[in-house]
Design an enzyme around this catalytic site. Structure first.
Site, short mmCIF file in Angstrom:
data_model
loop_
_atom_site.label_atom_id
_atom_site.label_comp_id
_atom_site.label_asym_id
_atom_site.label_seq_id
_atom_site.Cartn_x
_atom_site.Cartn_y
_atom_site.Cartn_z
N TRP A 141 -22.81 -20.49 11.20
CA TRP A 141 -23.18 -20.24 9.80
C TRP A 141 -24.68 -20.37 9.54
CZ3 TRP A 141 -25.71 -24.58 8.54
CH2 TRP A 141 -25.34 -25.76 9.19
N ASN A 142 -25.42 -20.98 10.46
CA ASN A 142 -26.80 -21.32 10.08
C ASN A 142 -27.75 -20.12 10.06
OD1 ASN A 142 -26.83 -21.17 12.87
ND2 ASN A 142 -28.23 -22.89 13.14
N LYS A 166 -16.53 -12.41 15.46
CA LYS A 166 -15.95 -13.36 14.51
C LYS A 166 -17.08 -14.23 13.94
CE LYS A 166 -14.00 -17.74 13.86
NZ LYS A 166 -15.04 -17.91 12.85
N PRO A 167 -17.45 -13.96 12.66
CA PRO A 167 -18.48 -14.79 12.04
C PRO A 167 -17.91 -16.14 11.60
CG PRO A 167 -17.78 -13.04 10.54
CD PRO A 167 -16.97 -12.87 11.80
N ALA A 168 -18.79 -17.08 11.29
CA ALA A 168 -18.35 -18.40 10.84
C ALA A 168 -17.62 -18.28 9.50
CB ALA A 168 -19.54 -19.32 10.70
N GLY A 170 -23.19 -21.63 18.88
CA GLY A 170 -22.57 -22.70 18.12
C GLY A 170 -22.71 -24.02 18.84
N SER A 171 -21.79 -24.92 18.56
CA SER A 171 -21.92 -26.27 19.11
C SER A 171 -21.57 -26.31 20.61
CB SER A 171 -21.00 -27.20 18.35
OG SER A 171 -19.67 -26.78 18.50
N GLU A 204 -25.13 -19.93 23.59
CA GLU A 204 -26.32 -20.45 22.90
C GLU A 204 -25.85 -21.68 22.15
OE1 GLU A 204 -29.39 -19.39 23.08
OE2 GLU A 204 -29.08 -17.53 24.16
N LEU A 205 -26.10 -22.85 22.69
CA LEU A 205 -25.45 -24.06 22.18
C LEU A 205 -26.45 -24.99 21.47
CD1 LEU A 205 -23.13 -24.54 25.28
CD2 LEU A 205 -22.73 -23.18 23.22
N CYS A 228 -30.89 -24.70 15.50
CA CYS A 228 -30.68 -25.29 16.83
C CYS A 228 -31.99 -25.67 17.50
CB CYS A 228 -29.92 -24.29 17.69
SG CYS A 228 -30.72 -22.70 17.72
N GLU A 286 -27.60 -34.31 17.99
CA GLU A 286 -28.27 -33.29 17.17
C GLU A 286 -28.10 -33.67 15.69
OE1 GLU A 286 -26.32 -29.49 17.49
OE2 GLU A 286 -28.21 -28.41 17.26
P1 NAP Z 1 -19.40 -24.53 15.66
O1 NAP Z 1 -18.58 -25.49 14.90
O2 NAP Z 1 -19.38 -24.59 17.13
O3 NAP Z 1 -18.95 -23.09 15.13
C1 NAP Z 1 -19.53 -21.91 15.61
C2 NAP Z 1 -18.49 -20.82 15.62
O4 NAP Z 1 -17.42 -21.19 16.48
C3 NAP Z 1 -17.87 -20.54 14.26
O5 NAP Z 1 -17.62 -19.16 14.14
C4 NAP Z 1 -16.58 -21.33 14.33
O6 NAP Z 1 -15.56 -20.83 13.50
C5 NAP Z 1 -16.20 -21.13 15.77
N1 NAP Z 1 -15.30 -22.16 16.29
C6 NAP Z 1 -15.07 -23.41 15.82
N2 NAP Z 1 -14.16 -24.03 16.56
C7 NAP Z 1 -13.78 -23.16 17.52
C8 NAP Z 1 -12.86 -23.23 18.61
N3 NAP Z 1 -12.16 -24.31 18.86
N4 NAP Z 1 -12.74 -22.15 19.40
C9 NAP Z 1 -13.46 -21.06 19.16
N5 NAP Z 1 -14.34 -20.92 18.15
C10 NAP Z 1 -14.51 -21.97 17.35
O7 NAP Z 1 -20.92 -24.62 15.26
P2 NAP Z 1 -21.54 -24.58 13.80
O8 NAP Z 1 -21.34 -25.90 13.19
O9 NAP Z 1 -21.11 -23.37 13.07
O10 NAP Z 1 -23.09 -24.33 14.15
C11 NAP Z 1 -23.93 -25.33 14.46
C12 NAP Z 1 -24.14 -25.44 15.95
O11 NAP Z 1 -24.60 -24.19 16.46
C13 NAP Z 1 -25.23 -26.42 16.29
O12 NAP Z 1 -24.83 -27.21 17.39
C14 NAP Z 1 -26.41 -25.54 16.65
O13 NAP Z 1 -27.35 -26.15 17.49
C15 NAP Z 1 -25.73 -24.40 17.30
N6 NAP Z 1 -26.61 -23.22 17.31
C16 NAP Z 1 -27.18 -22.83 18.49
C17 NAP Z 1 -28.04 -21.75 18.51
C18 NAP Z 1 -28.67 -21.30 19.79
O14 NAP Z 1 -29.19 -20.19 19.81
N7 NAP Z 1 -28.64 -22.07 20.86
C19 NAP Z 1 -28.33 -21.07 17.33
C20 NAP Z 1 -27.74 -21.49 16.14
C21 NAP Z 1 -26.88 -22.58 16.16
P3 NAP Z 1 -15.26 -21.45 12.06
O15 NAP Z 1 -16.49 -21.24 11.27
O16 NAP Z 1 -14.10 -20.66 11.60
O17 NAP Z 1 -14.95 -22.91 12.29
#
Ligand code: NAP
Length: 484
Positions: free
Chosen positions: A157-158, A181-183, A234-235, A256-257, A290, A387
């Protein structure tokens, strides 16, 4: 409610096989304005069945899309770029409403997304293979590049628009097809990519976008053999699950975590530039990036002067609704994010940290939080290894370069790091010793389309942007030609 140039882009349906559909169950999920908490609309609560149809459509579309002439693929990308920029204002407003970031940052996000599209339209023309000298006469060794196939994309979502740009653009550039699949918190900026792809003229099934249960949608992607690549931002926790889930069908993965960026300020740094860099790196997007400075490490000789200026600048930040003029920090994404930051502050206080500005919820209420600086940070505190993802700047003190490097590397993450110094030798030593995928020397803002964005260690696998960002969507084949 709201003004709406963005209404045409606010798609309350999913794009599957060229049709805008509701969930089979008819169920929906509310989407809120993050500044007011007001519901602005809904999106379908789709799951496995709809995702499987999207994958089937993408697999069917791949058969012909992969054959599309290169120049036609490039022209489609140029049209996608123009669609983004022609609608920059309304797409940015939609992004601000559903995510909360200031409008100027949202406009910047749409623009950089468009730049990624343009970059990959250009890069696609250089997706070259090679002819390698053979060891024996009469034999020719050709190395050729091919699209991986259907790509499953899951984004956070960020940066709800640009995180998809970095995946959709290279995929389409080389002839892959997409199921995205977007957030759930910010689905409209992701769905807008479906509408933009239609406007640019992509054939049905090439771009599919589904919203709903992350587990079901990701599960369908994992299980489908037709999905040959998963790209996730994502995470780290979810990334690890997706790597495991991709094993059974041996998919290519790009991850990209999370990050825990050290921002190191040496005694010889340009003080003004270092404070400026720290502000942009730390407080952009309310600290929810991130690559955000997670730990500000400051050498003893400059420490007090740096903190004084950082606190002055932090106090002056204008917090408010991202649509209002001059706002520099919007709300945080949700109540959990606010509680997490409060937890870090409480933990820091218990371990001897001092809150020098901010430290609590903002008087505006909702999920607004005061920009915060904590001094006296130490390795005993949670944010040393975790983080933060919020507007909290912890300042650590160090004495020597060796100590700074050791502190900087003392985390499982390895995404971005920053260092301010005028010593060229030190800059090179830091590049060799810091275990990070990206290093900003005298810069707090390093993301750019020409460079490979990505982490090492538990921050990820693969790169986005640069020529490497295209390579990640290609398979390499070797053909041996003999006997002629
Ligand atoms: P997240 O909880 O990992 O969610 C990211 C995406 O994954 C969302 O679309 C989410 O769907 C989905 N998701 C959640 N649980 C899942 C599962 N069990 N299986 C498959 N997909 C799943 O992360 P976030 O809180 O949205 O974003 C923050 C994180 O992203 C931070 O750790 C940040 O550092 C990281 N990030 C990294 C980068 C990079 O380029 N390295 C860039 C931006 C952000 P839902 O929304 O439906 O839960």
């Amino acid at each position: 409610m709201l003004d709406t140039g963005y209404t045409p882009w606010m798609r309350q349906a999913n794009l599957v096989a060229g049709e805008w559909i509701a969930a089979d169950s008819g169920r929906t999920i509310d989407v809120t304005d993050k500044a007011t908490g007001e519901t602005i609309g809904t999106v379908p609560a789709c799951g496995r069945a709809e995702t499987e149809r999207a994958i089937a459509a993408a697999a069917e579309a791949f058969r012909s899309f992969r054959e599309t002439p290169l120049m036609e693929r490039c022209n489609l990308l140029w049209r996608l770029h123009d669609a983004l920029m022609d609608n920059q204002a309304s797409l940015a407003e939609l992004l601000t409403v559903e995510m909360g970031k200031p409008l100027a940052e949202a406009k910047g996000e749409i623009a950089i997304g468009a730049q990624y599209v343009r970059w990959f339209a250009e890069e696609a023309r250089r997706a070259k293979g090679e002819i390698v000298p053979a060891g024996v006469n009469g034999r020719r060794i050709l190395v050729t590049k091919h699209p991986v196939g259907v790509v499953g994309m899951i984004t956070p979502w960020n940066f709800p628009s640009s995180m998809l740009a970095r995946k959709i653009a290279p995929a389409l550039a080389v002839g892959c097809t997409v199921v995205a699949k977007p957030a759930t918190a910010t689905p409209y900026s992701g769905l807008a990519w479906g509408a933009l792809a239609e406007e640019a003229g992509y054939p049905a099934g090439v771009v599919n976008v589904v919203t709903g249960s992350a587990r079901e949608i990701a599960g369908a992607m994992m299980d489908a053999f037709a999905v040959r690549k998963i790209t996730f931002t994502g995470s780290t926790e979810v990334g690890k699950e997706l790597i495991r889930g991709s094993a059974d069908t041996v998919k290519k993965v790009s991850m990209e975590l999370g990050g825990n960026a050290p921002f190191i300020v040496f005694d010889d740094a340009d003080l003004e530039a270092a404070v400026e860099g720290a502000m942009v790196s730390k407080f952009r997007n309310a600290g929810q990036t991130c690559v955000c400075a997670n730990r500000i490490l400051v050498q003893s000789g400059i420490h007090d002067r740096f903190v004084k200026k950082l606190v002055e600048r932090t106090k002056a930040l204008k917090v408010g609704d991202g649509r209002d003029d001059g706002v520099e920090q919007g709300p945080m994404i949700d109540a959990d994010a606010v509680e997490k930051v409060e937890g870090f502050i409480e933990d820091a206080k218990q371990h001897g940290g001092e809150v020098v500005t901010g430290g609590k919820r903002h008087e505006r209420g909702g999920t607004f939080f005061e920009p915060t600086v904590v001094t006296g940070a130490s390795q005993a505190m949670q944010f040393a290894t975790e983080e933060i993802f919020g507007p909290l700047a912890p300042v650590f003190r160090f004495d020597t370069e060796e100590e700074a490097v050791e502190l900087a590397n003392a985390t499982a993450f390895g995404l971005a790091c920053y260092a301010y110094t005028k010593d060229l030798g030190r800059a090179f030593r830091l590049n060799e010793r810091l275990e990070y995928g990206m290093i900003g020397i005298n810069s707090g803002l390093i993301t750019t389309v020409e460079a490979p964005f990505g982490g090492v260690k538990e921050s990820g696998l693969g790169k986005e942007g640069g020529s490497q960002g295209l390579e990640d969507y290609l398979e390499t084949k070797y053909v041996c030609v003999d006997g002629i």
